[in-house]
Design a protein around this motif. Structure first.
Motif, mmCIF file in Angstrom:
data_model
loop_
_atom_site.group_PDB
_atom_site.id
_atom_site.type_symbol
_atom_site.label_atom_id
_atom_site.label_comp_id
_atom_site.label_asym_id
_atom_site.label_seq_id
_atom_site.Cartn_x
_atom_site.Cartn_y
_atom_site.Cartn_z
ATOM 1 N N LYS A 64 9.746 -19.149 -49.590
ATOM 2 C CA LYS A 64 9.337 -20.529 -49.844
ATOM 3 C C LYS A 64 9.684 -21.409 -48.656
ATOM 4 C CE LYS A 64 9.622 -24.267 -53.105
ATOM 5 N NZ LYS A 64 10.307 -24.894 -54.195
ATOM 6 N N ASP A 68 6.870 -23.284 -46.487
ATOM 7 C CA ASP A 68 6.934 -24.739 -46.447
ATOM 8 C C ASP A 68 7.039 -25.225 -45.008
ATOM 9 O OD1 ASP A 68 6.698 -24.942 -49.148
ATOM 10 O OD2 ASP A 68 8.803 -25.428 -49.527
ATOM 11 N N ARG A 72 4.432 -27.605 -43.072
ATOM 12 C CA ARG A 72 4.853 -28.843 -42.417
ATOM 13 C C ARG A 72 4.507 -28.826 -40.933
ATOM 14 N NH1 ARG A 72 10.679 -29.057 -43.726
ATOM 15 N NH2 ARG A 72 10.401 -27.997 -45.688
#
Length: 88
Positions: A64, A68, A72
């Motif tokens: 995760k 992520d 980003r």
């Protein structure tokens, strides 16, 4: 009956009980070994499963975090591209 008489009667009985217990315990242990299962191996397998579960959870968290961060980073790159382009 004196102490020698009592010991003479109870000692052979106690020995027979001990021998029967040892033989029975040996049979159970042999059966566990033959079936590939024993209390010790069950404990080891249980502990290993707990460790695997913990590691699986940690990998999920790491995945995760990585995805992520990638998302980003991609958004930041797109933002920088958009701010660097002249308006049309």
């Amino acid at each position: 009956m004196n102490i020698t008489g009592i010991l003479g009667v109870t000692m052979p009985f106690a020995m027979v009980v001990a021998i029967v217990w040892i033989v029975q315990n040996g049979r159970l242990r042999r059966a566990e070994i033959m079936s590939g299962r024993s209390r010790e191996s069950d404990i080891v397998v249980t502990e290993m499963q707990k460790q695997i579960d913990k590691l699986t959870d940690r990998v999920a968290v790491l995945e995760k975090l990585v995805t992520d961060d990638d998302r980003r980073l991609a958004q930041e790159i797109n933002r920088l591209r958009d701010t660097g382009r002249p308006s049309t």
